[in-house]
Design a protein around this motif. Structure first.
Motif, mmCIF file in Angstrom:
data_model
loop_
_atom_site.group_PDB
_atom_site.id
_atom_site.type_symbol
_atom_site.label_atom_id
_atom_site.label_comp_id
_atom_site.label_asym_id
_atom_site.label_seq_id
_atom_site.Cartn_x
_atom_site.Cartn_y
_atom_site.Cartn_z
ATOM 1 N N GLY A 22 -12.897 -6.227 -17.152
ATOM 2 C CA GLY A 22 -13.832 -5.152 -17.496
ATOM 3 C C GLY A 22 -14.843 -4.906 -16.395
ATOM 4 O O GLY A 22 -15.124 -3.767 -16.023
ATOM 5 N N LEU A 23 -15.361 -5.985 -15.859
ATOM 6 C CA LEU A 23 -16.332 -5.897 -14.771
ATOM 7 C C LEU A 23 -15.721 -5.197 -13.568
ATOM 8 O O LEU A 23 -16.351 -4.341 -12.937
ATOM 9 C CB LEU A 23 -16.757 -7.315 -14.389
ATOM 10 C CG LEU A 23 -18.221 -7.576 -14.104
ATOM 11 C CD1 LEU A 23 -19.073 -7.175 -15.270
ATOM 12 C CD2 LEU A 23 -18.428 -9.036 -13.789
ATOM 13 N N ALA A 24 -14.472 -5.566 -13.246
ATOM 14 C CA ALA A 24 -13.795 -4.966 -12.094
ATOM 15 C C ALA A 24 -13.610 -3.474 -12.320
ATOM 16 O O ALA A 24 -13.816 -2.668 -11.405
ATOM 17 C CB ALA A 24 -12.456 -5.642 -11.861
ATOM 18 N N ILE A 25 -13.251 -3.092 -13.550
ATOM 19 C CA ILE A 25 -13.077 -1.670 -13.856
ATOM 20 C C ILE A 25 -14.400 -0.933 -13.666
ATOM 21 O O ILE A 25 -14.449 0.152 -13.084
ATOM 22 C CB ILE A 25 -12.533 -1.494 -15.291
ATOM 23 C CG1 ILE A 25 -11.064 -1.915 -15.318
ATOM 24 C CG2 ILE A 25 -12.681 -0.059 -15.763
ATOM 25 C CD1 ILE A 25 -10.441 -1.871 -16.689
ATOM 26 N N GLY A 48 -13.615 -3.369 -6.371
ATOM 27 C CA GLY A 48 -13.008 -3.329 -7.697
ATOM 28 C C GLY A 48 -11.497 -3.453 -7.603
ATOM 29 O O GLY A 48 -10.861 -4.185 -8.363
ATOM 30 N N MET A 49 -10.947 -2.752 -6.622
ATOM 31 C CA MET A 49 -9.496 -2.768 -6.407
ATOM 32 C C MET A 49 -9.013 -4.182 -6.077
ATOM 33 O O MET A 49 -7.990 -4.636 -6.616
ATOM 34 C CB MET A 49 -9.200 -1.821 -5.236
ATOM 35 C CG MET A 49 -7.758 -1.625 -4.945
ATOM 36 S SD MET A 49 -7.102 -0.289 -5.911
ATOM 37 C CE MET A 49 -5.363 -0.497 -5.539
ATOM 38 N N ILE A 50 -9.762 -4.879 -5.200
ATOM 39 C CA ILE A 50 -9.374 -6.242 -4.819
ATOM 40 C C ILE A 50 -9.283 -7.116 -6.069
ATOM 41 O O ILE A 50 -8.305 -7.838 -6.273
ATOM 42 C CB ILE A 50 -10.398 -6.852 -3.822
ATOM 43 C CG1 ILE A 50 -10.251 -6.200 -2.451
ATOM 44 C CG2 ILE A 50 -10.194 -8.355 -3.695
ATOM 45 C CD1 ILE A 50 -11.277 -6.677 -1.442
ATOM 46 N N VAL A 51 -10.312 -7.022 -6.925
ATOM 47 C CA VAL A 51 -10.322 -7.884 -8.105
ATOM 48 C C VAL A 51 -9.173 -7.507 -9.045
ATOM 49 O O VAL A 51 -8.491 -8.378 -9.592
ATOM 50 C CB VAL A 51 -11.676 -7.806 -8.825
ATOM 51 C CG1 VAL A 51 -11.660 -8.636 -10.078
ATOM 52 C CG2 VAL A 51 -12.787 -8.280 -7.909
ATOM 53 N N ILE A 52 -8.919 -6.202 -9.191
ATOM 54 C CA ILE A 52 -7.856 -5.777 -10.105
ATOM 55 C C ILE A 52 -6.493 -6.274 -9.611
ATOM 56 O O ILE A 52 -5.720 -6.851 -10.379
ATOM 57 C CB ILE A 52 -7.874 -4.240 -10.262
ATOM 58 C CG1 ILE A 52 -9.094 -3.814 -11.078
ATOM 59 C CG2 ILE A 52 -6.599 -3.762 -10.958
ATOM 60 C CD1 ILE A 52 -9.333 -2.336 -11.113
ATOM 61 N N VAL A 53 -6.204 -6.096 -8.338
ATOM 62 C CA VAL A 53 -4.896 -6.577 -7.859
ATOM 63 C C VAL A 53 -4.852 -8.102 -7.849
ATOM 64 O O VAL A 53 -3.796 -8.698 -8.072
ATOM 65 C CB VAL A 53 -4.522 -6.042 -6.450
ATOM 66 C CG1 VAL A 53 -4.314 -4.560 -6.471
ATOM 67 C CG2 VAL A 53 -5.520 -6.440 -5.422
ATOM 68 N N PHE A 54 -6.005 -8.724 -7.632
ATOM 69 C CA PHE A 54 -6.047 -10.187 -7.684
ATOM 70 C C PHE A 54 -5.660 -10.680 -9.073
ATOM 71 O O PHE A 54 -4.921 -11.655 -9.234
ATOM 72 C CB PHE A 54 -7.449 -10.671 -7.320
ATOM 73 C CG PHE A 54 -7.577 -12.163 -7.225
ATOM 74 C CD1 PHE A 54 -7.271 -12.835 -6.053
ATOM 75 C CD2 PHE A 54 -8.005 -12.905 -8.321
ATOM 76 C CE1 PHE A 54 -7.382 -14.200 -5.964
ATOM 77 C CE2 PHE A 54 -8.118 -14.283 -8.246
ATOM 78 C CZ PHE A 54 -7.806 -14.931 -7.062
ATOM 79 N N LEU A 55 -6.161 -9.966 -10.098
ATOM 80 C CA LEU A 55 -5.825 -10.364 -11.467
ATOM 81 C C LEU A 55 -4.352 -10.098 -11.767
ATOM 82 O O LEU A 55 -3.704 -10.870 -12.461
ATOM 83 C CB LEU A 55 -6.705 -9.587 -12.461
ATOM 84 C CG LEU A 55 -8.179 -9.960 -12.493
ATOM 85 C CD1 LEU A 55 -8.948 -8.949 -13.324
ATOM 86 C CD2 LEU A 55 -8.367 -11.347 -13.063
ATOM 87 N N LEU A 56 -3.852 -8.987 -11.227
ATOM 88 C CA LEU A 56 -2.471 -8.606 -11.555
ATOM 89 C C LEU A 56 -1.453 -9.381 -10.729
ATOM 90 O O LEU A 56 -0.294 -9.494 -11.109
ATOM 91 C CB LEU A 56 -2.279 -7.098 -11.328
ATOM 92 C CG LEU A 56 -2.907 -6.204 -12.380
ATOM 93 C CD1 LEU A 56 -2.768 -4.753 -11.978
ATOM 94 C CD2 LEU A 56 -2.263 -6.439 -13.743
ATOM 95 N N ARG A 57 -1.892 -9.911 -9.585
ATOM 96 C CA ARG A 57 -0.957 -10.566 -8.657
ATOM 97 C C ARG A 57 -0.240 -11.725 -9.329
ATOM 98 O O ARG A 57 0.916 -12.014 -9.023
ATOM 99 C CB ARG A 57 -1.732 -11.000 -7.420
ATOM 100 C CG ARG A 57 -1.609 -12.457 -7.026
ATOM 101 C CD ARG A 57 -2.829 -12.899 -6.266
ATOM 102 N NE ARG A 57 -3.677 -13.689 -7.135
ATOM 103 C CZ ARG A 57 -3.792 -15.020 -7.034
ATOM 104 N NH1 ARG A 57 -3.177 -15.668 -6.101
ATOM 105 N NH2 ARG A 57 -4.554 -15.691 -7.861
ATOM 106 N N HIS A 58 -0.913 -12.398 -10.268
ATOM 107 C CA HIS A 58 -0.266 -13.520 -10.946
ATOM 108 C C HIS A 58 0.965 -13.074 -11.703
ATOM 109 O O HIS A 58 1.897 -13.826 -11.887
ATOM 110 C CB HIS A 58 -1.244 -14.161 -11.936
ATOM 111 C CG HIS A 58 -2.342 -14.885 -11.266
ATOM 112 N ND1 HIS A 58 -2.144 -15.974 -10.472
ATOM 113 C CD2 HIS A 58 -3.681 -14.654 -11.254
ATOM 114 C CE1 HIS A 58 -3.293 -16.412 -10.005
ATOM 115 N NE2 HIS A 58 -4.245 -15.621 -10.461
#
Lengths: 312, 342
Positions: free
Chosen positions: A96-99, B320-330
């Motif tokens: 959520g924070l990232a979004i 934000g993009m880095i964190v999102i792909v970091f979460l999805l990379r798993h």
């Protein structure tokens, strides 16, 4: 006596305006939380919806297209959140924070690129007021609640429909089951992932609608980060209203009322710093949270990703 | 085939972030060459730019360490922003009202007060979680806003500098300022302190019994409880340390960089710290690297704005993009490995 009545009516009218976006977002979030998906990204989804709605309405002059576009963007980020939290089973708060960050960056970026050179702030028309027949004739309450634009009436309908959905339909009960005990729900054949996806996407839709409401009813113009923490207030309202749509509406009304009282007092010259009022919703949320000790009705699986292969 | 898979697994997150950045740059029609050269010159073009990166890194590292201690114990501390503000407020109050004290006495006093203020601010959600099972996520978020408004109120009323029309506190005296490391830069000794604290956090979490207990509670609170670990105590302790480090970041910011208390002393450091902690896998070394990366990204973005006129909000998008792909990379691109395990 008449003056007081007029003041109360105006205050209530302004409160409804303030409360509507909070309630839209709050209803989305409460459905999402009921299914066990916590979404801190409300702020970002509202902002994304607001910006898109503003953009589309500016270029097409159509309210309907603006609202739909705003909702679509909300839906997009709601789906992304579900992808991260339900499919990839990652941490919901961080997602959520990232979004929030992602959307804040994107909207600021495009706003600056598109309108950075403009000397005047671009603005859009706001929805016309359509007083409801009969209902708007009720003294004091009528003009305050039933003399609004169409989108506010949509809010009333959404409140009623969500309440019925959560309390009276099979799907609502299934949603609660998924949030309370996903494994048991899964065992009895309820599609856990699909329902969580649905709840998350609904949340996105509602947040996009909340953003659109801010644009075409409340403000009529856009500035960077226009939501300015309203998404977090909506989260507080959900916690205060304990995921009950009607309660969320009244809590939001109360929060809107404090803002209204603030403006009234300031115009009367009473020297109370505005920070005191800005702090109020959060303070009240904390205090009510303290009172709810031992009577918490949070879904048991709130914030916990469901993995079919994992033993609980 | 398997090696290919692994390479893809590492490449697609980087590639997608890079592609997004390039796409946005092309969209606004800037020269890619000058944008990128501005970006990298901004990060390590000269000694001043490098020092600026380290200045940005310091609060991120401190607050990130704080978040990581919380996460290690299962205490989701989203309130680092508020704790940072409270730490800044407490050390500012000390600096302003006891500004005549000698340097060697005043700075440690400010440190302790900053740490305690942040710690106590985090302790409330910590105790609420440990004793009453209230969700610390919402609670700590609410506390952020209360803290920010409280500071905004303070610098407009009782802490306001009467000589300036703007809402800010009096400037600190010389003895309340952290000494500079490199002349003519803003790099201050707080950076060294942050590195030392990172080492201390590592020793505490991985080399002491208490640290082991904290990590055990984060992994499996029920199992920890069953072998006689006081889970509640560990949660409360970790919340105190977590908030304390965030408060310390606030102290470093006011004493090392701003030299006064004002609105917006933290440019979202508290929220960035959560991401720093995530990107660094809650390990002090990883947190340090992630903090450096985010600090560099920020300074690079500022420089790109100066050299090529790219809005700094691009940095926020990338982050934000880095964190999102970091979460999805798993999840994506790792399928083969999982199957081979089963």
């Amino acid at each position: 006596m008449n003056d007081t009545a007029l003041l109360v009516t105006n205050l209530l009218f302004a409160s409804v305006r303030m409360a509507a976006p909070l309630t839209f977002a709050g209803i989305g979030e409460s459905v999402s939380q009921t299914s066990g998906v916590l979404n801190i990204g409300v702020e970002g989804m509202m902002l994304g919806g607001a910006f898109t709605c503003f953009l589309v309405t500016t270029y097409t002059n159509s309210f309907l297209l603006g609202i739909l576009a705003g909702m679509l963007v909300g839906l997009l980020f709601g789906t992304l959140h579900a992808l991260i939290c339900v499919t990839a089973k990652q941490d919901q708060t961080i997602s959520g924070l990232a979004i929030n960050f992602f959307v804040l960056g994107l909207t600021s970026f495009f706003f600056l690129v598109l309108f950075g050179q403009a000397s005047t702030l671009p603005d859009i028309k706001t929805l016309p007021v359509v007083p409801l027949p009969l209902l708007s004739k009720i003294p004091i309450l009528g003009p305050a609640f039933f003399s609004h634009d169409l989108l506010t009436y949509v809010l009333y309908i959404v409140i009623i429909l969500t309440t019925i959905f959560l309390k009276k339909t099979d799907y609502g009960i299934q949603l609660i089951a998924v949030g309370e005990n996903p494994m048991a729900a899964d065992t009895s054949g309820i599609p856990v992932k699909r329902l969580r996806y649905f709840a998350s996407m609904f949340n996105g839709l509602m947040c996009g609608l909340a953003g659109s409401y801010m644009m075409i009813v409340q403000f009529g113009f856009y500035i960077e980060n226009i939501t300015a923490g309203r998404g977090y207030i909506a989260l507080a309202a959900v916690t205060l209203g304990r995921r009950n749509p009607v309660a969320i509406f009244f809590v939001s009304l109360l929060i809107g009322l404090t803002e209204g009282v603030q403006f009234t007092l300031q115009s009367l010259g009473v020297p109370i710093p505005s920070q005191v009022f800005s702090m109020m919703p959060y303070l009240v949320a904390v205090i009510v949270l303290l009172f709810s000790i031992g009577r918490s009705n949070d879904p048991s699986a709130l914030g916990v990703p469901y993995d079919r292969q994992e033993r609980s | 085939m398997k090696i290919n898979r692994n390479i893809i697994h590492y490449i697609w997150p980087v590639a997608s972030v890079l592609m997004t950045a390039i796409l946005l740059l092309i969209l606004i029609g800037v020269d890619l060459g000058s944008a990128f050269s501005g970006f990298f010159r901004g990060m390590f073009g000269n000694i001043y730019q490098i020092s600026e990166v380290l200045v940005k890194t310091t609060p991120l590292l401190l607050a990130g360490l704080g978040c990581s201690i919380g996460f290690q114990c299962g205490f989701i501390n989203l309130g680092a922003e508020g704790q940072l503000y409270m730490g800044a407020l407490a050390s500012s109050v000390v600096a302003i009202f006891l500004g005549h004290l000698p340097h060697l006495l005043l700075i440690p006093l400010m440190m302790v007060c900053g740490f305690l203020a942040g710690g106590l601010w985090a302790l409330i959600p910590g105790v609420m979680k440990a004793k009453f099972g209230l969700s610390e996520v919402i609670m700590s978020l609410m506390f952020n806003y209360i803290a920010i408004q409280f500071i905004a109120l303070a610098i407009r009323t009782w802490l306001k500098d009467p000589e300036y029309p703007f809402p800010m506190s009096q400037p600190f005296t010389e003895s309340a300022q952290l000494p500079r490391l490199v002349p003519r830069t803003r790099l201050h000794i707080g950076f060294i302190i942050a590195i030392v604290l990172a080492a201390l956090v590592y020793i505490f979490l991985w080399k002491t019994a208490r640290g082991f207990q904290i990590r055990a509670c984060g992994c499996n609170p029920r199992a920890s409880f069953c072998v006689g670990v006081n889970v509640n105590l560990n949660i409360i302790l970790s919340s105190l340390l977590s908030g304390g480090l965030a408060g310390f970041a606030g102290f470093v910011e006011v004493s090392g960089v701003q030299h006064k208390l004002m609105d917006g002393i933290s440019s979202n450091y508290g929220y960035l710290a959560v991401m720093v902690s995530l990107l660094g896998s809650n390990h002090p070394l990883g947190v340090a690297i992630a903090a450096l990366l985010l600090g560099a990204l920020d300074i690079g973005g500022l420089s790109m704005q100066r050299s090529a006129g790219v809005p700094t909000s691009l940095t926020t998008v990338i982050l934000g993009m880095i964190v999102i792909v970091f979460l999805l990379r798993h999840h994506f691109g790792k399928k083969e490995k999982e199957i081979s395990h089963e």
